[in-house]
Design an enzyme around this catalytic site. Structure first.
Site, PDB file in Angstrom:
ATOM      1  N   TRP A 194      -5.314   8.085 -14.610  1.00  0.00           N
ATOM      2  CA  TRP A 194      -3.875   7.906 -14.443  1.00  0.00           C
ATOM      3  C   TRP A 194      -3.511   6.431 -14.235  1.00  0.00           C
ATOM      4  O   TRP A 194      -2.368   6.078 -14.013  1.00  0.00           O
ATOM      5  CB  TRP A 194      -3.372   8.736 -13.257  1.00  0.00           C
ATOM      6  CG  TRP A 194      -4.152   8.525 -12.006  1.00  0.00           C
ATOM      7  CD1 TRP A 194      -3.931   7.561 -11.059  1.00  0.00           C
ATOM      8  CD2 TRP A 194      -5.294   9.271 -11.564  1.00  0.00           C
ATOM      9  NE1 TRP A 194      -4.861   7.671 -10.055  1.00  0.00           N
ATOM     10  CE2 TRP A 194      -5.714   8.723 -10.327  1.00  0.00           C
ATOM     11  CE3 TRP A 194      -5.998  10.356 -12.078  1.00  0.00           C
ATOM     12  CZ2 TRP A 194      -6.804   9.214  -9.616  1.00  0.00           C
ATOM     13  CZ3 TRP A 194      -7.086  10.845 -11.366  1.00  0.00           C
ATOM     14  CH2 TRP A 194      -7.470  10.284 -10.149  1.00  0.00           C
TER      15      TRP A 194
ATOM     16  N   GLU B 222      -0.712  11.640  -7.834  1.00  0.00           N
ATOM     17  CA  GLU B 222      -0.458  11.446  -6.400  1.00  0.00           C
ATOM     18  C   GLU B 222      -0.399  12.783  -5.666  1.00  0.00           C
ATOM     19  O   GLU B 222      -0.869  12.901  -4.540  1.00  0.00           O
ATOM     20  CB  GLU B 222       0.845  10.657  -6.167  1.00  0.00           C
ATOM     21  CG  GLU B 222       0.764   9.192  -6.577  1.00  0.00           C
ATOM     22  CD  GLU B 222      -0.282   8.403  -5.783  1.00  0.00           C
ATOM     23  OE1 GLU B 222      -0.734   8.858  -4.721  1.00  0.00           O
ATOM     24  OE2 GLU B 222      -0.670   7.321  -6.266  1.00  0.00           O
TER      25      GLU B 222
ATOM     26  N   GLN C 102      -4.791  14.583   0.431  1.00  0.00           N
ATOM     27  CA  GLN C 102      -5.883  15.252   1.164  1.00  0.00           C
ATOM     28  C   GLN C 102      -7.129  15.507   0.307  1.00  0.00           C
ATOM     29  O   GLN C 102      -7.964  16.330   0.663  1.00  0.00           O
ATOM     30  CB  GLN C 102      -5.455  16.625   1.717  1.00  0.00           C
ATOM     31  CG  GLN C 102      -4.065  16.699   2.259  1.00  0.00           C
ATOM     32  CD  GLN C 102      -4.009  16.338   3.724  1.00  0.00           C
ATOM     33  OE1 GLN C 102      -5.023  16.107   4.350  1.00  0.00           O
ATOM     34  NE2 GLN C 102      -2.824  16.255   4.262  1.00  0.00           N
ATOM     35  N   THR C 103      -7.242  14.882  -0.846  1.00  0.00           N
ATOM     36  CA  THR C 103      -8.344  15.203  -1.755  1.00  0.00           C
ATOM     37  C   THR C 103      -8.989  13.928  -2.288  1.00  0.00           C
ATOM     38  O   THR C 103      -8.297  12.949  -2.573  1.00  0.00           O
ATOM     39  CB  THR C 103      -7.811  16.056  -2.937  1.00  0.00           C
ATOM     40  OG1 THR C 103      -6.977  17.074  -2.415  1.00  0.00           O
ATOM     41  CG2 THR C 103      -8.941  16.692  -3.716  1.00  0.00           C
TER      42      THR C 103
ATOM     43  N   GLY D 118      -7.510  23.306  -3.415  1.00  0.00           N
ATOM     44  CA  GLY D 118      -7.011  23.520  -2.042  1.00  0.00           C
ATOM     45  C   GLY D 118      -5.560  23.107  -1.854  1.00  0.00           C
ATOM     46  O   GLY D 118      -4.912  22.613  -2.782  1.00  0.00           O
ATOM     47  N   TYR D 119      -5.064  23.312  -0.628  1.00  0.00           N
ATOM     48  CA  TYR D 119      -3.670  22.988  -0.285  1.00  0.00           C
ATOM     49  C   TYR D 119      -2.723  23.434  -1.403  1.00  0.00           C
ATOM     50  O   TYR D 119      -2.059  22.626  -2.055  1.00  0.00           O
ATOM     51  CB  TYR D 119      -3.507  21.495  -0.002  1.00  0.00           C
ATOM     52  CG  TYR D 119      -4.373  21.015   1.128  1.00  0.00           C
ATOM     53  CD1 TYR D 119      -3.981  21.179   2.453  1.00  0.00           C
ATOM     54  CD2 TYR D 119      -5.622  20.452   0.876  1.00  0.00           C
ATOM     55  CE1 TYR D 119      -4.792  20.770   3.496  1.00  0.00           C
ATOM     56  CE2 TYR D 119      -6.441  20.041   1.919  1.00  0.00           C
ATOM     57  CZ  TYR D 119      -6.015  20.202   3.219  1.00  0.00           C
ATOM     58  OH  TYR D 119      -6.825  19.802   4.243  1.00  0.00           O
TER      59      TYR D 119
ATOM     60  N   TYR E 233       5.843   8.561   0.737  1.00  0.00           N
ATOM     61  CA  TYR E 233       4.693   7.915   0.096  1.00  0.00           C
ATOM     62  C   TYR E 233       4.731   8.137  -1.418  1.00  0.00           C
ATOM     63  O   TYR E 233       4.628   7.187  -2.209  1.00  0.00           O
ATOM     64  CB  TYR E 233       3.362   8.449   0.674  1.00  0.00           C
ATOM     65  CG  TYR E 233       2.201   8.060  -0.199  1.00  0.00           C
ATOM     66  CD1 TYR E 233       1.704   6.766  -0.155  1.00  0.00           C
ATOM     67  CD2 TYR E 233       1.664   8.960  -1.124  1.00  0.00           C
ATOM     68  CE1 TYR E 233       0.675   6.376  -0.999  1.00  0.00           C
ATOM     69  CE2 TYR E 233       0.636   8.578  -1.971  1.00  0.00           C
ATOM     70  CZ  TYR E 233       0.157   7.285  -1.900  1.00  0.00           C
ATOM     71  OH  TYR E 233      -0.844   6.896  -2.748  1.00  0.00           O
TER      72      TYR E 233
ATOM     73  N   ASP F 282       0.302   5.353   2.940  1.00  0.00           N
ATOM     74  CA  ASP F 282      -0.412   6.552   3.385  1.00  0.00           C
ATOM     75  C   ASP F 282      -1.439   6.113   4.439  1.00  0.00           C
ATOM     76  O   ASP F 282      -1.396   4.969   4.912  1.00  0.00           O
ATOM     77  CB  ASP F 282      -1.082   7.267   2.191  1.00  0.00           C
ATOM     78  CG  ASP F 282      -2.182   6.421   1.567  1.00  0.00           C
ATOM     79  OD1 ASP F 282      -2.341   5.243   1.951  1.00  0.00           O
ATOM     80  OD2 ASP F 282      -2.906   6.942   0.689  1.00  0.00           O
TER      81      ASP F 282
ATOM     82  N   CYS G  95     -12.052  -1.466   2.790  1.00  0.00           N
ATOM     83  CA  CYS G  95     -11.587  -1.352   4.179  1.00  0.00           C
ATOM     84  C   CYS G  95     -11.604   0.127   4.578  1.00  0.00           C
ATOM     85  O   CYS G  95     -10.588   0.727   4.884  1.00  0.00           O
ATOM     86  CB  CYS G  95     -10.190  -1.957   4.300  1.00  0.00           C
ATOM     87  SG  CYS G  95      -9.711  -2.244   6.009  1.00  0.00           S
TER      88      CYS G  95
ATOM     89  N   CYS H 109     -14.797  -8.378   1.439  1.00  0.00           N
ATOM     90  CA  CYS H 109     -13.339  -8.204   1.397  1.00  0.00           C
ATOM     91  C   CYS H 109     -12.643  -9.459   0.856  1.00  0.00           C
ATOM     92  O   CYS H 109     -12.875 -10.561   1.368  1.00  0.00           O
ATOM     93  CB  CYS H 109     -12.830  -7.885   2.796  1.00  0.00           C
ATOM     94  SG  CYS H 109     -11.048  -7.689   2.840  1.00  0.00           S
TER      95      CYS H 109
ATOM     96  N   THR I 288      -5.777  22.916   7.517  1.00  0.00           N
ATOM     97  CA  THR I 288      -5.282  21.743   8.252  1.00  0.00           C
ATOM     98  C   THR I 288      -5.246  21.967   9.767  1.00  0.00           C
ATOM     99  O   THR I 288      -5.710  21.129  10.530  1.00  0.00           O
ATOM    100  CB  THR I 288      -3.866  21.368   7.753  1.00  0.00           C
ATOM    101  OG1 THR I 288      -3.846  21.488   6.346  1.00  0.00           O
ATOM    102  CG2 THR I 288      -3.490  19.955   8.138  1.00  0.00           C
TER     103      THR I 288
HETATM  104 FE1  SF4 Z   1     -10.531  -4.513   6.344  1.00  0.00          FE
HETATM  105 FE2  SF4 Z   1     -10.995  -6.741   5.022  1.00  0.00          FE
HETATM  106 FE3  SF4 Z   1     -10.122  -6.878   7.488  1.00  0.00          FE
HETATM  107 FE4  SF4 Z   1     -12.591  -6.065   7.031  1.00  0.00          FE
HETATM  108  S1  SF4 Z   1     -11.751  -8.065   6.619  1.00  0.00           S
HETATM  109  S2  SF4 Z   1     -11.120  -5.121   8.391  1.00  0.00           S
HETATM  110  S3  SF4 Z   1     -12.337  -4.961   5.124  1.00  0.00           S
HETATM  111  S4  SF4 Z   1      -9.002  -6.027   5.740  1.00  0.00           S
END
Ligand code: SF4
Length: 342
Positions: free
Chosen positions: A18, A31, A36-37, A75-76, A114, A132, A185, A195, A293
């Site tokens: 998508w 979306e 939840q998936t 689900g859901y 969202y 989200d 993250c 990061c 849930t």
């Molecule tokens: Fe998240 Fe990047 Fe911060 Fe680490 S450095 S907590 S991965 S935003």
């Protein structure tokens, strides 16, 4: 920070069916499926779905059982049941085009802030956040925000923060935030060394990554014993359509009754009251646990026979040959019970 994140996204994002196109129908569908998936689960479902319902017009004309069948296992199910009404509204009220106006799109069934933000920003590059759990996690770390994400009021605060930091390229920025949250993250052990925005991250500087986002304790799920009634009459088995509201709303399933210790008496009185039948030879067949849930169902399948081929209007029922069951989108827990049968 925004430029670094966008550059990283353009090179590193996962190729998903998508993505890299701005078709609001596909964005909306993906979306809804992704709520939840896991992404890896959604890919196959999305591809199958889009093959059958290529456009919002196709989906608007679909029948609910066929849509639920394609959704089976995801689900859901309330999400699936809202697809057709939503597609119909888009076709009938907006000429088959998802509206570009937040006040209108938010009124579509199953579309919350969202999803509205995701569709409008990705499809039309409109300046809106799509916040989200993933995005709240990234922002709470990036800006060391200590708002409790279990508190519904916090979402607005995160939405305002994202709104204030949106660059011109909103469609890719919102997707980049989602991608960073999903792949770098992550909730546990974020990969801060990889990061792209580490030098901007307040939580990283203060070594507070594991304390962000702030989240108060989870509400305990309720545990319930349920008897699942596999009622046979000659070579047929009874299936009922569940009520339009509540858990597994509108799905075809075996009759279910909660019990507390005295399973057989509970089953008999439930079937007598709701289906006007008496059953014999009640045998315990299989067990499974299914987590919803707010609820955990401890499900036991009881097999039984009825002398009368009951016909009631409510709940809506069908008597099926055993091999016809596979044509119905039974909820996951019910499938597990059938597989575990003695
Ligand atoms: Fe998240 Fe990047 Fe911060 Fe680490 S450095 S907590 S991965 S935003």
């Amino acid at each position: 920070m925004q430029t670094k994140l966008l550059d990283w996204y353009h090179i590193n994002h996962r190729k998903l069916p998508w993505r890299d196109q701005f078709d609001p129908y596909k964005i909306w569908l993906s979306e809804i499926m992704l709520q939840q998936t896991q992404v890896t689960t959604v890919i196959d479902y999305f591809n199958r779905f889009i093959k059958v319902y290529k456009t919002v017009q196709d989906l608007a004309q679909a029948d609910e059982d066929s849509v639920l069948k394609l959704w089976e296992g995801l689900g859901y199910y309330s999400r699936a049941r809202r697809l057709i009404p939503c597609a119909k509204m888009v076709v009938e009220l907006f000429d088959g085009e998802f509206p570009k106006d937040y006040a209108k799109i938010i009124k579509l069934p199953g579309v919350g802030s969202y999803t509205a933000g995701a569709i409008l920003s990705i499809a039309y590059n409109i300046k809106l956040p799509a916040v989200d759990g993933n995005v709240m996690r990234v922002y709470s770390r990036l800006f060391n925000m200590d708002n409790d994400i279990s508190d519904a009021k916090s979402k607005k605060i995160f939405e305002e923060k994202v709104f204030d930091t949106l660059p011109e390229d909103r469609r890719h920025y919102n997707q980049a935030l989602m991608e960073l949250g999903a792949t770098i993250c992550t909730p546990k052990s974020p990969k801060c060394m990889k990061c792209p925005i580490q030098t901007h991250c307040e939580a990283f500087k203060l070594n507070l990554q594991s304390e962000r986002p702030k989240k108060s304790k989870k509400i305990k799920k309720k545990h319930v014993n349920v008897a699942v009634c596999y009622i046979k009459h000659h070579n047929k088995v009874l299936l009922m359509k569940r009520p339009g509201e509540g858990l597994l709303a509108g799905m075809w399933a075996f009759p279910v009754v909660e019990y507390d210790g005295r399973a057989l008496e509970t089953i008999q009185s439930y079937l007598k009251e709701d289906f006007l039948i008496e059953v014999d030879d009640i045998i315990e067949q299989s067990f499974t646990k299914h987590v919803y849930t707010h609820l955990v169902w401890h499900m036991t399948l009881f097999e039984m026979t009825s002398d009368i081929k009951v016909t009631v209007d409510y709940p809506q029922i069908k008597w099926l040959d055993y091999d016809e069951l596979k044509n119905y989108a039974l909820p996951k827990g019910f499938h597990k019970l059938l597989e575990n049968r003695k």
